[in-house]
Design an enzyme around this catalytic site. Structure first.
Site, short mmCIF file in Angstrom:
data_model
loop_
_atom_site.label_atom_id
_atom_site.label_comp_id
_atom_site.label_asym_id
_atom_site.label_seq_id
_atom_site.Cartn_x
_atom_site.Cartn_y
_atom_site.Cartn_z
CG ASP A 121 -2.17 -0.81 1.03
OD1 ASP A 121 -2.34 -1.37 -0.07
OD2 ASP A 121 -2.98 -0.92 1.98
CG ASP A 162 -4.40 -7.83 15.26
OD1 ASP A 162 -5.29 -7.14 15.81
OD2 ASP A 162 -3.19 -7.54 15.34
#
Length: 516
Positions: free
Chosen positions: A128, A281
């Protein structure tokens, strides 16, 4: 006119008024604060003793994951495809990164050197980066390894929607992923040993109930400065004690976002990656746990990584790690309570132990009790704090949290390892390799950081301000330069195709025994 002003009388009146306010208003409020803080301290104490006891039992009875679950070594590659290469499942490896100029080669190089059939492994570098130079360098590195026969793809998005969660989610949508059974995730500075997959995948192959295998972080720059040493002390406790206890007692713990391997079907069943918080996560881990899945912490498998070595980077990291869990707790508490797939005991563990005590009470009590209530109690003698609350329990908690870092204690076994017979030489060696002198600075540092953490946790729980702020932790790559995971001789600095590995990624290890 001043001659007629009785200054002593005014002072006496003010002192009398202050004493009345102190006794009737301030002291009762402070007593309430003391009581609340003592309750929180006891909660933390019980939690630390509990997880410490579990880890002690695991250590004494050697209840490693290989004993609790079925584990068999991968079959060697042979010319017979039925029992050779095809016995290796397809594994997807994702490496999310963002402008990681200093460390991007570390994870790519380590992953490409994994001991796994190249045609049974797909590597995605989820880049990214907004810096075109960095993006080109990452692309070039991927091309170099692709020319050597690796199935590696440089995936670039035209936006950063969802940040890391968005990148991982988009990577899972590629057609080439459909045949993969498992996905391993490594951040840009993480360097898995070459046997990583061979030591973790068997847990998933032979135990259908296991959704995640989390491994331990090993810090390459722990000795860079005092701040990294203190970070090591805190994180060693997290991995060695908290993660081990969660895995052994509840088959649950928070996924650390990297250095772990998931069953892909589990991710899909849990709803995939979500970007509603900055702890995607942990979000996935909690949702998977509510589906009845089990997690395994493989502490013997270590993955090298880098600690933030600047206070600015560390502060941003701690904001994300404190704000995200509190925000997730607010958004998931009703979902946890209403869940019908897991036991009440596991719900209590999630709500009370994992979220409330671990993510909220720990930060709140540290700052309010040690930095506000105790200093005020010195000025307000009517609000007494028992000695056990000021000294005994905090000392025990500190010692319990210190056991995660072996260097805090003297390793007398070093005598047998290095055959150091001279007592003075031995003592000098212990002094040089001990972190015991950092205990007090560590406690003070944690108290200072508690203000930042409680602010971040409050922001997350109230869902305001910088709740969704995501600033990538800056990595300098200094640790990898001083302590490289492998040395590479490059004949041509512009082309790594002829690179020769002269120091293997992994060291010798004992093969774990399969459970009969």
């Amino acid at each position: 006119m001043l001659e007629f002003i009785d200054l002593e009388g005014i002072e006496e009146v003010l002192l009398t008024k202050w004493k009345q306010i102190r006794v009737n208003i301030v002291a009762p409020l402070l007593r309430v604060a003391v009581l609340i803080c003592l309750i929180m301290i006891v909660m933390i104490f019980v939690e630390k003793v509990f997880v410490g006891f579990i880890c002690l039992v695991v250590k004494v009875f050697k209840l490693k994951p290989e004993k609790r679950y079925r584990w068999e070594p991968m079959r060697p590659e042979t010319s017979d495809l039925e029992i050779g290469v095809l016995s290796y499942p397809m594994v997807l490896i994702q490496i999310p990164m963002y402008n990681e100029k200093e460390v991007y080669k570390l994870s790519i190089r380590a992953v490409c050197n994994l001991d796994w059939p190249s045609d049974r492994m797909i590597i995605q570098v989820l880049d990214d980066s907004t810096d075109p130079v960095v993006k080109d360098l990452v692309g070039l590195e991927c091309e170099i390894w692709k020319s050597r026969g690796l199935n590696i793809n440089h995936e670039v998005r035209n936006n950063r929607k969802g940040y890391k969660a968005g990148a991982l989610k988009d990577g899972m949508l590629h057609y080439s992923v459909k045949d993969c059974e498992y996905v391993a995730i490594f951040d840009a500075d993480f360097q898995p040993e070459s046997d990583f997959l061979k030591r973790t995948v068997p847990f998933l192959i032979h135990n259908s109930e296991i959704a995640l295998v989390q491994t331990r972080w090993k810090f390459v720059n722990a000795n860079e400065c005092m701040m990294t040493r203190m970070q090591e002390m805190s994180l060693d406790y997290h991995f060695k004690i908290e993660q081990e206890a969660g895995s052994s007692a509840f088959s649950f713990f928070g996924f650390n976002g990297t250095a772990g391997i998931w069953r892909i079907s589990t991710i899909a069943d849990a709803g995939g990656w979500k970007d509603r918080t900055t702890v995607e996560d942990m979000d996935l881990a909690v949702r998977s746990s509510l589906d009845g899945c089990k997690f395994v912490y493989a502490g013997d498998v270590k993955v090298k990584c880098e600690l933030p070595s600047t206070f600015k980077a560390f502060r941003y990291q701690q904001h994300r790690w404190s704000c995200g869990p509190a925000n997730l707790f607010k958004k998931m508490i009703l979902e946890i309570i209403a869940n019908k797939k897991v036991s009440t005991w596991k719900k209590i563990h999630l709500i009370y132990n994992f979220f409330f005590v671990g993510k909220i009470v720990a930060h709140t009590s540290t700052y309010i009790f040690y930095c506000i209530v105790i200093p005020l109690s010195v000025l307000i003698p009517e609000a007494e704090i028992p000695l056990w609350g000021v000294a005994y329990i905090p000392t025990i908690i500190t010692l319990l949290k210190s056991v995660g870092t072996p260097r805090l204690f003297l390793h007398w076994s070093i005598h047998n390892i290095f055959d150091i017979n001279d007592l003075n030489a031995r003592n000098l060696f212990y002094l040089m390799n001990s972190s015991f002198h950092l205990v007090i600075p560590w406690v003070l540092f944690e108290n200072v950081m508690s203000l930042h953490r409680i602010k971040a946790a409050t922001t997350g729980f109230l869902d305001v301000g910088r709740v969704n702020e995501w600033i990538v932790t800056t990595k300098l790559g200094d640790g990898s330069k001083t302590k490289p995971s492998m040395e590479v001789i490059v004949k041509n600095a512009k082309d790594l195709r002829d690179a020769k590995v002269i120091d293997p990624l992994l060291g010798d290890y004992k093969k774990p025994q399969a459970r009969t």
